[in-house]
Design a protein around this motif. Structure first.
Motif, PDB file in Angstrom:
ATOM      1  N   LYS A 131      87.325  47.880  57.914  1.00 35.94           N
ATOM      2  CA  LYS A 131      87.497  49.339  58.024  1.00 35.94           C
ATOM      3  C   LYS A 131      86.236  50.049  58.524  1.00 35.94           C
ATOM      4  O   LYS A 131      86.286  51.228  58.837  1.00 35.94           O
ATOM      5  CB  LYS A 131      87.897  49.916  56.662  1.00 35.94           C
ATOM      6  N   LEU A 132      85.126  49.333  58.579  1.00 38.26           N
ATOM      7  CA  LEU A 132      83.873  49.947  59.024  1.00 38.26           C
ATOM      8  C   LEU A 132      83.923  50.278  60.512  1.00 38.26           C
ATOM      9  O   LEU A 132      84.566  49.556  61.285  1.00 38.26           O
ATOM     10  CB  LEU A 132      82.703  48.986  58.799  1.00 38.26           C
ATOM     11  N   PRO A 133      83.219  51.327  60.917  1.00 41.09           N
ATOM     12  CA  PRO A 133      83.061  51.561  62.357  1.00 41.09           C
ATOM     13  C   PRO A 133      82.348  50.348  62.975  1.00 41.09           C
ATOM     14  O   PRO A 133      81.533  49.697  62.316  1.00 41.09           O
ATOM     15  CB  PRO A 133      82.169  52.809  62.421  1.00 41.09           C
ATOM     16  N   THR A 134      82.642  50.065  64.211  1.00 46.74           N
ATOM     17  CA  THR A 134      82.118  48.870  64.869  1.00 46.74           C
ATOM     18  C   THR A 134      80.595  48.776  64.796  1.00 46.74           C
ATOM     19  O   THR A 134      80.050  47.712  64.504  1.00 46.74           O
ATOM     20  CB  THR A 134      82.575  48.829  66.340  1.00 46.74           C
ATOM     21  N   ALA A 135      79.901  49.861  65.032  1.00 44.30           N
ATOM     22  CA  ALA A 135      78.433  49.838  65.035  1.00 44.30           C
ATOM     23  C   ALA A 135      77.887  49.456  63.659  1.00 44.30           C
ATOM     24  O   ALA A 135      76.939  48.673  63.551  1.00 44.30           O
ATOM     25  CB  ALA A 135      77.887  51.201  65.458  1.00 44.30           C
ATOM     26  N   VAL A 150      65.779  42.849  61.186  1.00 47.82           N
ATOM     27  CA  VAL A 150      66.180  44.169  61.679  1.00 47.82           C
ATOM     28  C   VAL A 150      65.784  44.318  63.148  1.00 47.82           C
ATOM     29  O   VAL A 150      66.558  44.820  63.968  1.00 47.82           O
ATOM     30  CB  VAL A 150      65.562  45.286  60.809  1.00 47.82           C
ATOM     31  N   ASP A 151      64.588  43.856  63.488  1.00 45.02           N
ATOM     32  CA  ASP A 151      64.131  43.974  64.876  1.00 45.02           C
ATOM     33  C   ASP A 151      64.995  43.156  65.832  1.00 45.02           C
ATOM     34  O   ASP A 151      65.337  43.616  66.923  1.00 45.02           O
ATOM     35  CB  ASP A 151      62.666  43.539  64.990  1.00 45.02           C
ATOM     36  N   THR A 163      67.779  52.817  63.601  1.00 47.63           N
ATOM     37  CA  THR A 163      69.220  53.010  63.754  1.00 47.63           C
ATOM     38  C   THR A 163      69.974  51.868  63.085  1.00 47.63           C
ATOM     39  O   THR A 163      70.979  52.087  62.403  1.00 47.63           O
ATOM     40  CB  THR A 163      69.591  53.091  65.247  1.00 47.63           C
ATOM     41  N   VAL A 164      69.485  50.645  63.264  1.00 47.51           N
ATOM     42  CA  VAL A 164      70.115  49.476  62.639  1.00 47.51           C
ATOM     43  C   VAL A 164      70.045  49.586  61.116  1.00 47.51           C
ATOM     44  O   VAL A 164      71.027  49.342  60.418  1.00 47.51           O
ATOM     45  CB  VAL A 164      69.452  48.162  63.116  1.00 47.51           C
ATOM     46  N   LYS A 165      68.872  49.988  60.597  1.00 51.87           N
ATOM     47  CA  LYS A 165      68.717  50.147  59.144  1.00 51.87           C
ATOM     48  C   LYS A 165      69.702  51.177  58.598  1.00 51.87           C
ATOM     49  O   LYS A 165      70.330  50.970  57.562  1.00 51.87           O
ATOM     50  CB  LYS A 165      67.285  50.576  58.797  1.00 51.87           C
TER      51      LYS A 165
END
Length: 183
Positions: A131-135, A150-151, A163-165
């Motif tokens: 159900k999460l948005p793709t990103a 993360v990098d 943005t990833v965090k």
């Protein structure tokens, strides 16, 4: 030859270049193993799951449409192979071997691991993640499932580490809330 993308390798393999699949295996085997290890009782089972997933991938790579990352497609292939493996093991019943590094199920319930006991929770988790948005889902998969930093995940997604965090934080918060609601 210049560095080929996963999509190019998949296309080349389907077109008959066997070496392309070897490169795919070299590039993704370790991540596939990490996924399989989450389902397996021991190292041998994890290796068997990866082997089965690679076999399936080699036979069905023509179905890969390239809409998602190849790593995501392979992750799904490993997950399906692992679930099938668990079903086969459950049908056979518990086995004990001198080579097995697993304690018998009834020997010590605190040390024994029975992955089938948590299948309902796993399915609920899969539904919540779906159900999460793709990103957000991609950030969660890359870091928490595939073990990327993360990098590295930011490089893969083409965004900044912050943005990833943020995406991962929101994804974890949503999944945790969905799991709490299901209990």
């Amino acid at each position: 030859m210049p560095h080929r993308t996963d999509r190019e390798l998949a296309r080349d393999y389907v077109a008959g270049d066997v070496r392309a699949f070897k490169l795919i295996v070299r590039r993704h085997r370790q991540r596939m193993y990490y996924v399989a290890r989450n389902f397996a009782r021991n190292e041998q089972d994890a290796q068997d799951i990866v082997q089965e997933a690679l076999f399936r991938a080699s036979r069905s790579l023509h179905t890969y449409r390239g809409e998602a990352q190849l790593s995501t497609w392979l992750h799904r292939t490993v997950t399906n192979a692992a679930l099938d493996h668990q079903r086969r093991v459950a049908r056979r019943g518990p086995t004990v071997s001198y080579d097995d590094d697993v304690v018998a199920q009834d020997a010590n319930r605190y040390l024994a691991h029975d992955p089938t006991a948590t299948i309902e929770q796993f399915l609920a988790l899969r539904q919540a993640v779906a159900k999460l948005p793709t990103a957000q889902r991609r950030a969660l998969e890359l870091i928490d499932v595939q073990g990327m930093s993360v990098d590295s995940a930011a490089d893969e997604l083409g965004v900044r580490p912050g943005t990833v965090k943020s995406r991962r934080f929101r994804a974890r918060k949503f999944v945790a809330a969905a799991m709490a609601d299901g209990e």
